[in-house]
Design a protein around this motif. Structure first.
Motif, mmCIF file in Angstrom:
data_model
loop_
_atom_site.group_PDB
_atom_site.id
_atom_site.type_symbol
_atom_site.label_atom_id
_atom_site.label_comp_id
_atom_site.label_asym_id
_atom_site.label_seq_id
_atom_site.Cartn_x
_atom_site.Cartn_y
_atom_site.Cartn_z
ATOM 1 N N VAL A 21 53.848 17.478 24.495
ATOM 2 C CA VAL A 21 52.643 17.189 25.274
ATOM 3 C C VAL A 21 52.934 16.151 26.352
ATOM 4 O O VAL A 21 52.512 16.300 27.502
ATOM 5 C CB VAL A 21 51.495 16.704 24.358
ATOM 6 N N ALA A 37 46.871 16.707 27.474
ATOM 7 C CA ALA A 37 46.832 18.046 26.881
ATOM 8 C C ALA A 37 47.882 18.942 27.514
ATOM 9 O O ALA A 37 48.299 18.741 28.655
ATOM 10 C CB ALA A 37 45.458 18.662 27.074
ATOM 11 N N ARG A 38 48.272 19.938 26.742
ATOM 12 C CA ARG A 38 49.196 20.961 27.218
ATOM 13 C C ARG A 38 48.957 22.225 26.406
ATOM 14 O O ARG A 38 48.702 22.150 25.193
ATOM 15 C CB ARG A 38 50.633 20.487 27.041
ATOM 16 N N TYR A 39 49.012 23.366 27.062
ATOM 17 C CA TYR A 39 48.774 24.632 26.356
ATOM 18 C C TYR A 39 49.808 24.837 25.268
ATOM 19 O O TYR A 39 50.966 24.484 25.419
ATOM 20 C CB TYR A 39 48.796 25.811 27.336
ATOM 21 N N ASN A 40 49.348 25.429 24.156
ATOM 22 C CA ASN A 40 50.252 25.699 23.041
ATOM 23 C C ASN A 40 50.310 27.196 22.759
ATOM 24 O O ASN A 40 49.569 27.980 23.338
ATOM 25 C CB ASN A 40 49.841 24.906 21.796
ATOM 26 N N PRO A 45 43.252 24.768 19.107
ATOM 27 C CA PRO A 45 43.681 23.463 19.627
ATOM 28 C C PRO A 45 44.204 22.583 18.498
ATOM 29 O O PRO A 45 43.801 22.736 17.341
ATOM 30 C CB PRO A 45 42.390 22.894 20.227
ATOM 31 N N ASN A 82 43.204 26.756 23.730
ATOM 32 C CA ASN A 82 44.352 26.568 22.832
ATOM 33 C C ASN A 82 45.323 25.565 23.451
ATOM 34 O O ASN A 82 46.271 25.939 24.141
ATOM 35 C CB ASN A 82 45.042 27.900 22.570
ATOM 36 N N ILE A 83 45.069 24.294 23.190
ATOM 37 C CA ILE A 83 45.872 23.219 23.762
ATOM 38 C C ILE A 83 46.262 22.225 22.673
ATOM 39 O O ILE A 83 45.596 22.109 21.658
ATOM 40 C CB ILE A 83 45.115 22.471 24.894
ATOM 41 N N ASP A 84 47.366 21.541 22.930
ATOM 42 C CA ASP A 84 47.759 20.399 22.110
ATOM 43 C C ASP A 84 47.229 19.159 22.816
ATOM 44 O O ASP A 84 47.449 18.981 24.019
ATOM 45 C CB ASP A 84 49.273 20.302 21.985
ATOM 46 N N CYS A 116 41.941 21.887 32.100
ATOM 47 C CA CYS A 116 42.874 22.880 31.573
ATOM 48 C C CYS A 116 42.572 24.262 32.133
ATOM 49 O O CYS A 116 43.483 25.024 32.443
ATOM 50 C CB CYS A 116 42.834 22.892 30.057
ATOM 51 N N GLN A 120 45.221 26.600 34.719
ATOM 52 C CA GLN A 120 45.815 27.836 34.178
ATOM 53 C C GLN A 120 45.983 28.903 35.226
ATOM 54 O O GLN A 120 45.339 29.089 36.161
ATOM 55 C CB GLN A 120 44.984 28.366 33.032
#
Length: 120
Positions: A21, A37-40, A45, A82-84, A116, A120
């Motif tokens: 992240v 945050a960063r997409y996972n 999430p 769906n993020i971390d 986010c 994207q």
């Protein structure tokens, strides 16, 4: 309990998860908190919390803040992509009441979700 639990799959557990992240994060910032945050790749999430002794001196305050962050995340996670997420505490965080912290987190979750979506 059902869908509103805070299971192991919803947590960032290892330093590798946190590092992922931190490397390329989308921020949502306030004077007391920073959400990164960063997409996972998972289908939900996930949350990680960092509160240092330097920023929040007393253990009982750190524990209270972490409980509130987890509870707020648990209630808001269905509206998040769906993020971390890594929540980083700053100085002055322990001065907020439970109600103030909860409302601040609610604003930051929404801000983070919008950022986010735009990235994207």
């Amino acid at each position: 309990m059902g869908e509103n639990n805070f299971s192991r799959e919803l947590r960032l557990l290892t330093p590798t998860h946190f590092e992922y992240v931190f490397n390329n994060a989308i921020p949502a910032v306030s004077p007391q908190l920073t959400l990164l945050a960063r997409y996972n790749e998972s289908n939900n999430p996930r949350l990680g919390i960092t509160l240092s002794k330097k920023r929040v001196k007393y253990a009982h305050d750190r524990n209270r803040i972490k409980r509130l962050i987890r509870e707020s995340f648990r209630l808001q996670r269905h509206s998040l992509p769906n993020i971390d997420i890594v929540v980083v505490g700053k100085s002055g965080l322990d001065k907020l009441s439970n109600k103030e912290l909860f409302s601040l987190l609610e604003k930051l979750w929404k801000k983070l979700a919008l950022r986010c979506e735009k990235s994207q």
